[in-house]
Design a protein around this motif. Structure first.
Motif, short mmCIF file in Angstrom:
data_model
loop_
_atom_site.label_atom_id
_atom_site.label_comp_id
_atom_site.label_asym_id
_atom_site.label_seq_id
_atom_site.Cartn_x
_atom_site.Cartn_y
_atom_site.Cartn_z
N GLU A 89 0.85 -1.19 0.00
CA GLU A 89 0.00 0.00 0.00
C GLU A 89 0.89 1.25 0.00
O GLU A 89 2.05 1.20 0.41
CB GLU A 89 -0.90 0.01 1.23
N SER A 90 0.33 2.35 -0.41
CA SER A 90 1.08 3.61 -0.46
C SER A 90 0.91 4.40 0.84
O SER A 90 0.00 4.12 1.64
CB SER A 90 0.60 4.45 -1.63
N ILE A 91 1.75 5.39 1.00
CA ILE A 91 1.59 6.31 2.13
C ILE A 91 0.24 7.01 2.04
O ILE A 91 -0.44 7.19 3.05
CB ILE A 91 2.75 7.33 2.17
N ASP A 92 -0.18 7.37 0.84
CA ASP A 92 -1.48 8.01 0.68
C ASP A 92 -2.62 7.09 1.14
O ASP A 92 -3.57 7.55 1.77
CB ASP A 92 -1.71 8.44 -0.77
N ASP A 93 -2.51 5.79 0.83
CA ASP A 93 -3.53 4.85 1.30
C ASP A 93 -3.58 4.84 2.82
O ASP A 93 -4.66 4.85 3.42
CB ASP A 93 -3.24 3.43 0.80
N PHE A 94 -2.41 4.82 3.44
CA PHE A 94 -2.34 4.83 4.91
C PHE A 94 -2.97 6.10 5.45
O PHE A 94 -3.79 6.06 6.37
CB PHE A 94 -0.88 4.71 5.36
N LEU A 95 -2.60 7.24 4.90
CA LEU A 95 -3.13 8.52 5.38
C LEU A 95 -4.64 8.63 5.18
O LEU A 95 -5.33 9.21 6.02
CB LEU A 95 -2.41 9.68 4.70
N ASP A 96 -5.14 8.06 4.09
CA ASP A 96 -6.59 8.04 3.87
C ASP A 96 -7.30 7.23 4.96
O ASP A 96 -8.37 7.60 5.41
CB ASP A 96 -6.93 7.46 2.50
N GLY A 97 -6.67 6.15 5.38
CA GLY A 97 -7.27 5.29 6.39
C GLY A 97 -7.11 5.81 7.81
O GLY A 97 -7.88 5.43 8.70
N PHE A 98 -6.11 6.66 8.02
CA PHE A 98 -5.80 7.17 9.36
C PHE A 98 -5.58 8.68 9.30
O PHE A 98 -4.44 9.16 9.40
CB PHE A 98 -4.58 6.44 9.94
N PRO A 99 -6.65 9.43 9.14
CA PRO A 99 -6.53 10.88 8.94
C PRO A 99 -5.97 11.65 10.14
O PRO A 99 -5.62 12.82 9.99
CB PRO A 99 -7.96 11.32 8.62
N THR A 100 -5.85 11.01 11.31
CA THR A 100 -5.26 11.72 12.45
C THR A 100 -3.74 11.77 12.35
O THR A 100 -3.10 12.53 13.08
CB THR A 100 -5.66 11.05 13.78
N VAL A 101 -3.17 10.98 11.45
CA VAL A 101 -1.72 11.02 11.21
C VAL A 101 -1.49 11.94 10.02
O VAL A 101 -2.23 11.90 9.03
CB VAL A 101 -1.17 9.61 10.90
N ASN A 102 -0.46 12.78 10.10
CA ASN A 102 -0.19 13.66 8.96
C ASN A 102 1.07 13.20 8.21
O ASN A 102 1.89 12.44 8.72
CB ASN A 102 -0.11 15.13 9.38
N ARG A 103 1.15 13.65 6.97
CA ARG A 103 2.24 13.24 6.09
C ARG A 103 3.60 13.58 6.70
O ARG A 103 4.56 12.81 6.57
CB ARG A 103 2.09 13.93 4.73
N GLU A 104 3.71 14.71 7.36
CA GLU A 104 4.99 15.12 7.95
C GLU A 104 5.46 14.11 8.99
O GLU A 104 6.66 13.83 9.09
CB GLU A 104 4.87 16.52 8.57
N GLN A 105 4.52 13.56 9.77
CA GLN A 105 4.89 12.55 10.76
C GLN A 105 5.43 11.29 10.08
O GLN A 105 6.42 10.72 10.52
CB GLN A 105 3.68 12.17 11.63
N VAL A 106 4.76 10.87 9.02
CA VAL A 106 5.19 9.66 8.30
C VAL A 106 6.58 9.88 7.71
O VAL A 106 7.47 9.03 7.86
CB VAL A 106 4.17 9.28 7.21
N ILE A 107 6.79 11.00 7.05
CA ILE A 107 8.08 11.28 6.42
C ILE A 107 9.18 11.37 7.47
O ILE A 107 10.27 10.82 7.30
CB ILE A 107 8.01 12.57 5.57
N ALA A 108 8.91 12.06 8.59
CA ALA A 108 9.91 12.17 9.66
C ALA A 108 10.28 10.80 10.21
O ALA A 108 11.46 10.51 10.46
CB ALA A 108 9.39 13.07 10.77
N LEU A 109 9.28 9.94 10.39
CA LEU A 109 9.55 8.59 10.88
C LEU A 109 10.43 7.83 9.90
O LEU A 109 11.45 7.24 10.28
CB LEU A 109 8.25 7.83 11.08
N LEU A 110 10.07 7.84 8.63
CA LEU A 110 10.85 7.11 7.62
C LEU A 110 12.26 7.65 7.48
O LEU A 110 13.22 6.89 7.33
CB LEU A 110 10.12 7.13 6.28
#
Length: 72
Positions: A39-60
């Protein structure tokens, strides 16, 4: 590390101490499971809107830096 930062929170009161994205109840493992399943990051963000893209990118980015430092 990102433990108890603006990206990840670990607290016994939230999900029994499972690492979650800060200010959410979404386990970091859920992102890894999504990515492992293709799945893509966008798919994850669509499923979990309380997480933002900046958090995902910082984690990775942090995980990538730690991996490189371990093998260098």
């Amino acid at each position: 590390m990102l433990k108890n930062s603006s990206v990840i929170s670990i607290s016994p009161e939230i999900m029994g101490g499972t690492p979650v994205f800060a200010s959410t109840r979404v386990p970091v493992q859920t992102l890894l499971d999504y990515l492992k399943a293709g799945e893509s990051i966008d798919d994850f963000l669509d499923g979990f809107p309380t997480v933002n893209r900046e958090q995902v990118i910082a984690l990775l980015e942090e995980v990538g830096k730690q991996f490189v430092s371990m093998v260098a």
